[in-house]
Design a protein around this motif. Structure first.
Motif, PDB file in Angstrom:
ATOM      1  N   ILE A 121       0.945  -1.382  -0.134  1.00 28.21           N
ATOM      2  CA  ILE A 121      -0.080   0.012   0.197  1.00 28.21           C
ATOM      3  C   ILE A 121       0.938   1.188  -0.076  1.00 28.21           C
ATOM      4  CG2 ILE A 121      -1.423   1.339   1.440  1.00 28.21           C
ATOM      5  CD1 ILE A 121      -2.810  -1.202   2.178  1.00 28.21           C
ATOM      6  N   ILE A 122       1.951   1.201   0.894  1.00 28.71           N
ATOM      7  CA  ILE A 122       2.940   2.520   0.872  1.00 28.71           C
ATOM      8  C   ILE A 122       3.544   2.888  -0.460  1.00 28.71           C
ATOM      9  CG2 ILE A 122       4.994   3.366   1.843  1.00 28.71           C
ATOM     10  CD1 ILE A 122       4.100   1.931   4.482  1.00 28.71           C
ATOM     11  N   MET A 123       3.983   1.530  -1.059  1.00 29.05           N
ATOM     12  CA  MET A 123       4.509   1.653  -2.373  1.00 29.05           C
ATOM     13  C   MET A 123       3.743   2.075  -3.521  1.00 29.05           C
ATOM     14  SD  MET A 123       7.058  -1.579  -2.461  1.00 29.05           S
ATOM     15  CE  MET A 123       8.037  -1.272  -3.891  1.00 29.05           C
ATOM     16  N   VAL A 124       2.337   1.791  -3.394  1.00 31.59           N
ATOM     17  CA  VAL A 124       1.494   2.091  -4.561  1.00 31.59           C
ATOM     18  C   VAL A 124       1.066   3.440  -4.326  1.00 31.59           C
ATOM     19  CG1 VAL A 124      -1.053   2.129  -5.057  1.00 31.59           C
ATOM     20  CG2 VAL A 124       0.294  -0.043  -4.887  1.00 31.59           C
ATOM     21  N   LEU A 125       1.157   4.241  -3.218  1.00 35.37           N
ATOM     22  CA  LEU A 125       0.891   5.684  -2.879  1.00 35.37           C
ATOM     23  C   LEU A 125       1.998   6.269  -3.301  1.00 35.37           C
ATOM     24  CD1 LEU A 125      -0.459   5.403   0.648  1.00 35.37           C
ATOM     25  CD2 LEU A 125      -1.787   6.065  -1.225  1.00 35.37           C
TER      26      LEU A 125
END
Length: 95
Positions: free
Chosen positions: A74-78
């Motif tokens: 999720i952090i990487m997608v953001l």
């Protein structure tokens, strides 16, 4: 490169997020191993409680690893979304 870093045009987090993911996995494994050793110790006193704690520890390790992966993704997608939006903005401004 240094100017991008100082102006916050590039973020530091995406490059080190993998390191934090592997650190999370290592901590989950360390705590899982301590839980397994505790379950084996309890196994000598109460068979049912020891087996129950062993199963709980193994399930908690699996859930922890999956949860760490989900949060990291999720952090990487953001951050990837932010990079794509910056590229779209740069293209729209004609840079």
């Amino acid at each position: 490169m240094l100017q991008d870093f100082l102006n916050f045009d590039r973020y530091l987090t995406p490059s080190i997020i993998r390191l934090f993911y592997f650190l999370q996995i290592a901590l989950i494994c360390v705590f899982g191993l301590s839980g397994i050793f505790a379950a084996l110790t309890i196994l000598f006193y109460s068979f049912f409680a020891g087996v129950l704690m062993l199963c709980e520890t193994l399930i908690a390790m699996a859930v922890g690893i999956v949860a760490a992966r989900i949060v990291t993704e999720i952090i990487m997608v953001l951050f990837q979304n932010n990079e794509h939006l910056a590229a779209i903005r740069a293209r729209a401004e004609g840079r």
